[in-house]
Design a protein around this motif. Sequence first.
Motif, PDB file in Angstrom:
ATOM      1  N   LYS A   1      20.448  -2.317  11.610  1.00 51.61           N
ATOM      2  CA  LYS A   1      20.333  -2.657  10.182  1.00 51.61           C
ATOM      3  C   LYS A   1      18.881  -2.914   9.803  1.00 51.61           C
ATOM      4  CE  LYS A   1      25.012  -4.597   9.827  1.00 51.61           C
ATOM      5  NZ  LYS A   1      25.823  -5.801   9.536  1.00 51.61           N
ATOM      6  N   GLU A   2      18.117  -3.499  10.734  1.00 51.03           N
ATOM      7  CA  GLU A   2      16.689  -3.724  10.482  1.00 51.03           C
ATOM      8  C   GLU A   2      15.967  -2.396  10.283  1.00 51.03           C
ATOM      9  OE1 GLU A   2      14.353  -6.440  12.858  1.00 51.03           O
ATOM     10  OE2 GLU A   2      16.186  -7.344  13.647  1.00 51.03           O
ATOM     11  N   ILE A   3      16.302  -1.424  11.141  1.00 49.97           N
ATOM     12  CA  ILE A   3      15.656  -0.107  11.025  1.00 49.97           C
ATOM     13  C   ILE A   3      16.036   0.554   9.708  1.00 49.97           C
ATOM     14  CG2 ILE A   3      15.460   2.181  12.065  1.00 49.97           C
ATOM     15  CD1 ILE A   3      16.070   0.853  14.773  1.00 49.97           C
ATOM     16  N   SER A   4      17.312   0.476   9.353  1.00 56.42           N
ATOM     17  CA  SER A   4      17.784   1.056   8.092  1.00 56.42           C
ATOM     18  C   SER A   4      17.061   0.433   6.902  1.00 56.42           C
ATOM     19  CB  SER A   4      19.301   0.853   7.968  1.00 56.42           C
ATOM     20  OG  SER A   4      19.785   1.443   6.788  1.00 56.42           O
ATOM     21  N   ALA A   5      16.921  -0.902   6.926  1.00 55.59           N
ATOM     22  CA  ALA A   5      16.235  -1.596   5.830  1.00 55.59           C
ATOM     23  C   ALA A   5      14.758  -1.226   5.789  1.00 55.59           C
ATOM     24  CB  ALA A   5      16.402  -3.106   6.003  1.00 55.59           C
ATOM     25  N   LEU A   6      14.134  -1.081   6.964  1.00 56.70           N
ATOM     26  CA  LEU A   6      12.723  -0.705   7.025  1.00 56.70           C
ATOM     27  C   LEU A   6      12.498   0.670   6.406  1.00 56.70           C
ATOM     28  CD1 LEU A   6       9.813  -1.196   8.214  1.00 56.70           C
ATOM     29  CD2 LEU A   6      10.600   0.065  10.231  1.00 56.70           C
TER      30      LEU A   6
ATOM     31  N   TYR B   1      14.400   2.228   4.286  1.00 54.88           N
ATOM     32  CA  TYR B   1      14.666   2.154   2.839  1.00 54.88           C
ATOM     33  C   TYR B   1      13.461   1.576   2.115  1.00 54.88           C
ATOM     34  CZ  TYR B   1      16.900   1.079  -1.609  1.00 54.88           C
ATOM     35  OH  TYR B   1      17.200   1.023  -2.947  1.00 54.88           O
ATOM     36  N   HIS B   2      12.863   0.536   2.706  1.00 52.51           N
ATOM     37  CA  HIS B   2      11.699  -0.104   2.083  1.00 52.51           C
ATOM     38  C   HIS B   2      10.497   0.828   2.086  1.00 52.51           C
ATOM     39  CE1 HIS B   2       8.697  -3.123   1.079  1.00 52.51           C
ATOM     40  NE2 HIS B   2       7.999  -2.730   2.154  1.00 52.51           N
ATOM     41  N   GLN B   3      10.236   1.513   3.208  1.00 51.27           N
ATOM     42  CA  GLN B   3       9.022   2.322   3.317  1.00 51.27           C
ATOM     43  C   GLN B   3       9.144   3.697   2.677  1.00 51.27           C
ATOM     44  OE1 GLN B   3       7.824   2.472   7.470  1.00 51.27           O
ATOM     45  NE2 GLN B   3       6.893   0.423   7.360  1.00 51.27           N
ATOM     46  N   PHE B   4      10.330   4.316   2.756  1.00 49.45           N
ATOM     47  CA  PHE B   4      10.485   5.697   2.284  1.00 49.45           C
ATOM     48  C   PHE B   4      11.438   5.825   1.094  1.00 49.45           C
ATOM     49  CE2 PHE B   4       9.294   5.954   6.751  1.00 49.45           C
ATOM     50  CZ  PHE B   4       8.317   6.936   6.768  1.00 49.45           C
ATOM     51  N   ASP B   5      12.114   4.740   0.746  1.00 44.01           N
ATOM     52  CA  ASP B   5      13.126   4.778  -0.305  1.00 44.01           C
ATOM     53  C   ASP B   5      14.245   5.761   0.060  1.00 44.01           C
ATOM     54  OD1 ASP B   5      14.259   3.899  -2.666  1.00 44.01           O
ATOM     55  OD2 ASP B   5      13.331   5.479  -3.867  1.00 44.01           O
ATOM     56  N   ILE B   6      14.598   5.769   1.344  1.00 44.46           N
ATOM     57  CA  ILE B   6      15.680   6.627   1.836  1.00 44.46           C
ATOM     58  C   ILE B   6      16.769   5.729   2.394  1.00 44.46           C
ATOM     59  CG2 ILE B   6      16.351   8.369   3.540  1.00 44.46           C
ATOM     60  CD1 ILE B   6      13.525   9.474   3.405  1.00 44.46           C
ATOM     61  N   ASP B   7      17.992   5.903   1.904  1.00 45.93           N
ATOM     62  CA  ASP B   7      19.116   5.080   2.351  1.00 45.93           C
ATOM     63  C   ASP B   7      19.902   5.857   3.406  1.00 45.93           C
ATOM     64  OD1 ASP B   7      20.972   3.144   2.617  1.00 45.93           O
ATOM     65  OD2 ASP B   7      21.966   3.448   0.683  1.00 45.93           O
TER      66      ASP B   7
ATOM     67  N   LYS C   1       4.401   1.635   1.856  1.00 46.57           N
ATOM     68  CA  LYS C   1       5.295   2.576   1.179  1.00 46.57           C
ATOM     69  C   LYS C   1       4.786   3.990   1.450  1.00 46.57           C
ATOM     70  CE  LYS C   1       7.911  -0.289  -1.427  1.00 46.57           C
ATOM     71  NZ  LYS C   1       9.392  -0.319  -1.410  1.00 46.57           N
ATOM     72  N   TYR C   2       5.751   4.927   1.598  1.00 54.21           N
ATOM     73  CA  TYR C   2       5.411   6.334   1.797  1.00 54.21           C
ATOM     74  C   TYR C   2       6.200   7.184   0.803  1.00 54.21           C
ATOM     75  CZ  TYR C   2       3.968   4.800   6.531  1.00 54.21           C
ATOM     76  OH  TYR C   2       3.397   4.166   7.602  1.00 54.21           O
ATOM     77  N   PRO C   3       5.730   8.398   0.495  1.00 48.49           N
ATOM     78  CA  PRO C   3       6.569   9.332  -0.271  1.00 48.49           C
ATOM     79  C   PRO C   3       7.758   9.776   0.578  1.00 48.49           C
ATOM     80  CG  PRO C   3       4.539  10.395   0.435  1.00 48.49           C
ATOM     81  CD  PRO C   3       4.383   8.945   0.760  1.00 48.49           C
ATOM     82  N   LYS C   4       8.903  10.039  -0.042  1.00 55.35           N
ATOM     83  CA  LYS C   4      10.110  10.422   0.702  1.00 55.35           C
ATOM     84  C   LYS C   4       9.872  11.631   1.592  1.00 55.35           C
ATOM     85  CE  LYS C   4      13.791   8.781  -2.379  1.00 55.35           C
ATOM     86  NZ  LYS C   4      14.961   9.171  -3.188  1.00 55.35           N
ATOM     87  N   MET C   5       9.134  12.591   1.061  1.00 56.32           N
ATOM     88  CA  MET C   5       8.951  13.852   1.776  1.00 56.32           C
ATOM     89  C   MET C   5       8.206  13.668   3.111  1.00 56.32           C
ATOM     90  SD  MET C   5       5.887  15.515  -0.516  1.00 56.32           S
ATOM     91  CE  MET C   5       5.629  16.845   0.626  1.00 56.32           C
ATOM     92  N   LEU C   6       7.585  12.489   3.309  1.00 53.46           N
ATOM     93  CA  LEU C   6       6.825  12.258   4.525  1.00 53.46           C
ATOM     94  C   LEU C   6       7.712  11.854   5.706  1.00 53.46           C
ATOM     95  CD1 LEU C   6       3.777  12.550   4.874  1.00 53.46           C
ATOM     96  CD2 LEU C   6       3.555  10.067   4.722  1.00 53.46           C
ATOM     97  N   PHE C   7       8.959  11.492   5.434  1.00 53.06           N
ATOM     98  CA  PHE C   7       9.846  11.047   6.516  1.00 53.06           C
ATOM     99  C   PHE C   7      10.146  12.196   7.482  1.00 53.06           C
ATOM    100  CE2 PHE C   7      14.109  10.281   8.343  1.00 53.06           C
ATOM    101  CZ  PHE C   7      13.835   9.096   9.004  1.00 53.06           C
TER     102      PHE C   7
ATOM    103  N   LEU D   1       0.831  -1.203   0.000  1.00 48.44           N
ATOM    104  CA  LEU D   1       0.000   0.000   0.000  1.00 48.44           C
ATOM    105  C   LEU D   1       0.861   1.246   0.000  1.00 48.44           C
ATOM    106  CD1 LEU D   1      -2.635  -1.013   2.727  1.00 48.44           C
ATOM    107  CD2 LEU D   1      -2.736  -1.401   0.256  1.00 48.44           C
ATOM    108  N   PHE D   2       0.377   2.275  -0.693  1.00 50.33           N
ATOM    109  CA  PHE D   2       1.057   3.572  -0.730  1.00 50.33           C
ATOM    110  C   PHE D   2       0.219   4.555   0.080  1.00 50.33           C
ATOM    111  CE2 PHE D   2       2.385   7.630  -2.644  1.00 50.33           C
ATOM    112  CZ  PHE D   2       3.771   7.481  -2.570  1.00 50.33           C
ATOM    113  N   LEU D   3       0.770   5.001   1.239  1.00 48.19           N
ATOM    114  CA  LEU D   3       0.031   5.858   2.169  1.00 48.19           C
ATOM    115  C   LEU D   3       0.528   7.297   2.125  1.00 48.19           C
ATOM    116  CD1 LEU D   3      -0.422   2.918   3.288  1.00 48.19           C
ATOM    117  CD2 LEU D   3      -0.691   3.973   5.528  1.00 48.19           C
ATOM    118  N   ASP D   4      -0.359   8.227   2.480  1.00 48.70           N
ATOM    119  CA  ASP D   4       0.023   9.644   2.515  1.00 48.70           C
ATOM    120  C   ASP D   4       0.151  10.160   3.949  1.00 48.70           C
ATOM    121  OD1 ASP D   4      -2.595   9.628   3.259  1.00 48.70           O
ATOM    122  OD2 ASP D   4      -3.305  11.030   1.728  1.00 48.70           O
ATOM    123  N   LYS D   5       0.069   9.247   4.930  1.00 49.44           N
ATOM    124  CA  LYS D   5       0.306   9.640   6.325  1.00 49.44           C
ATOM    125  C   LYS D   5       0.878   8.446   7.078  1.00 49.44           C
ATOM    126  CE  LYS D   5      -4.555   8.853   7.476  1.00 49.44           C
ATOM    127  NZ  LYS D   5      -5.794   9.484   7.980  1.00 49.44           N
ATOM    128  N   ILE D   6       1.707   8.743   8.092  1.00 48.10           N
ATOM    129  CA  ILE D   6       2.395   7.698   8.838  1.00 48.10           C
ATOM    130  C   ILE D   6       1.403   6.986   9.767  1.00 48.10           C
ATOM    131  CG2 ILE D   6       4.305   7.179  10.410  1.00 48.10           C
ATOM    132  CD1 ILE D   6       5.262   8.327   7.808  1.00 48.10           C
TER     133      ILE D   6
END
Length: 650
Positions: free
Chosen positions: A133-138, A140-146, A73-79, A41-46
Amino acid sequence: MAKLYDFFSGYINDEDLARIGSSEIMRFTVYREQRRLELTLFLDKIVDYSLIDRCQKSIKNALELKECEISIKYPKMLFNINDIAKILTFITAKNKVVNGFFDSADAEYEDNTLTVCLKHGGREMLESQDVQKEISALIYHQFDIDLDVAFLEVQAFDMEKAVREAAKAKAEEKAKQEAEKEKYVPHIQLGDLPLYADTRKQIMGRPIKDLPKPMREVMPDDGFITVYGDVLKTDTHDTKRGDSRIFSFDITDYTSSLSAKIFEKNSIIDPIIKEIQNAGTVIVNGMYQYDQFSGEYLIRPNSIESVKKIEKMDNAPEKRVELHLHTSFSDMDGITPPKKLVERAAKWGHKAIAITDHGVVQALPEAYGAAKANGIKLILGMEGYLVDDSLYPDFMNMKMKEFRRHHIILLVKADNSMPMRLDENYKPVMDEPEDGIIHRGRKNLYELISHSNVKTFKNRPLIPKSLLAQKRDDILVGSACEQGELIQAVLRGESQEELERLAQFYDYIEIQPNGNNAFMIESSKELHENINSEEELININKKLVEIADKLGKPVVATGDVHFLDEKDAKFRAIIMASKGFDDADNQAPLYFKTTDEMLEEFSYLGEEKAMEVVVTNPRTIADEVETFDLLPKGKLFPPRLENSEEDLNR
């Protein structure tokens, strides 16, 4: 793109669907043989994991699947690091190693590194399991932020302490549940003793037929006796052979105390020891005799029973509020911990309680925690020491006997001046309240305390009356006890005009039970020479009521509480004796009183007026006081020192 509600609106409850139903379905995969469904799912709020987990279970049960997995999944700007608590729920739900380490955690983001600030320790354990590493992977998966993830311990984790606290919390919760059930259980009193006869349980020997006698009446030649008491202390010693134990325990009924001793084989005595240690209160029957080993008389029990004591309750339909109360933080004066006093008020059904220690507010954090845990309003207060600096402008250079000082009660009415964030210069600032009105009651109280302890401390922290006049906004000022300005003026025989002038300064006038002031009758001081009977003490209170009524000020009856129960007077007497008081054993009844006890104390005012001063006015004042947090939630804003980290690491 299809929305979640297009396919699953009939399978998810309305509340959850309202929060997540409009999310876009990015991927929809069905594994028929495995009866497994995967959604992205692609969400617009956390959102936190609990919402996703409920949706997964609802869909799984409705479609009779073996498994349903929803990825987010979220848009990057939502992080945003302010949402770190919600993001981390996806880790805590699936990785038991986390074990509460992320509770109340904050985060910082700098140089592509997310630092999770741990307030309960656990960094080494988390890193050993590669949780970073789990948090980093999460992310990356949800926000596409490395990004990299690191842990910073704000406070080290103490495993033993955590286990102890968890066990203590569990025991307290169990006790609270049992106490709640106990309210609705009818009991039978044992004679005229404060014991429930139907709660007696055999620990040792045969059922006890005799009624217990007060311990103060026990004589050396009594032989067989029956007494009851709270278990104060236990002690166990193994014999040299190792197959038997000597078990001693002390009990008290608060008229006196006695020791008991049992000698038995391990297999017999071990369960007895455990039950006595857990009993709280016991009835003991046995031979009262001299013990050569201990060099004192004690009981050799034949029979022992556990029993529940009748607990004092406030059964009034409309209950009072105590506005003058001291805890063990009133140095060498009050003796009861703040938590116990707050718990008692809550158990009695009181809607609020004030803490007014002498010159300090150190009890407030403990009291605040207890108030939140027990669902009762805490009124922040203090009993201060007032000096009229218009009469004594140079009091700091005078001898103590050369100027008057009086007790005064200060209650914080409102405060919203708490700093809630840091500005660009890392200074704590507060946001403008919605109504534009800033209340500074707590801040004003703290400033008065600081001033009196730093600038005008003379034997005790003194508050100049002129300073209080400047800082009294959002503070309710009460006239306090017999050491207050108003009662002292009555005792000096000041004119009606002067008494009314003094009373105008106060928001409410305080009166107290006769027992609190009975020492004046025996006093040899010149100030008390006209106080020779209880009737004259009553006349003082009636005078205060008369003045308050004329000026339109509320009168409140307070207990000036210094200990929890009547029996605790003995402990305060020890403290008073250590301070050199000759009359230390003649303690005033400064215990926490019920509504009916206070109504009886002031019955001489008439039923209607007694109800007003004991119940109505204190409750009205409690309602005027707003509830607010003692500290900013989650942040304490420590000072930021330039290059401090680099300096520490050199």
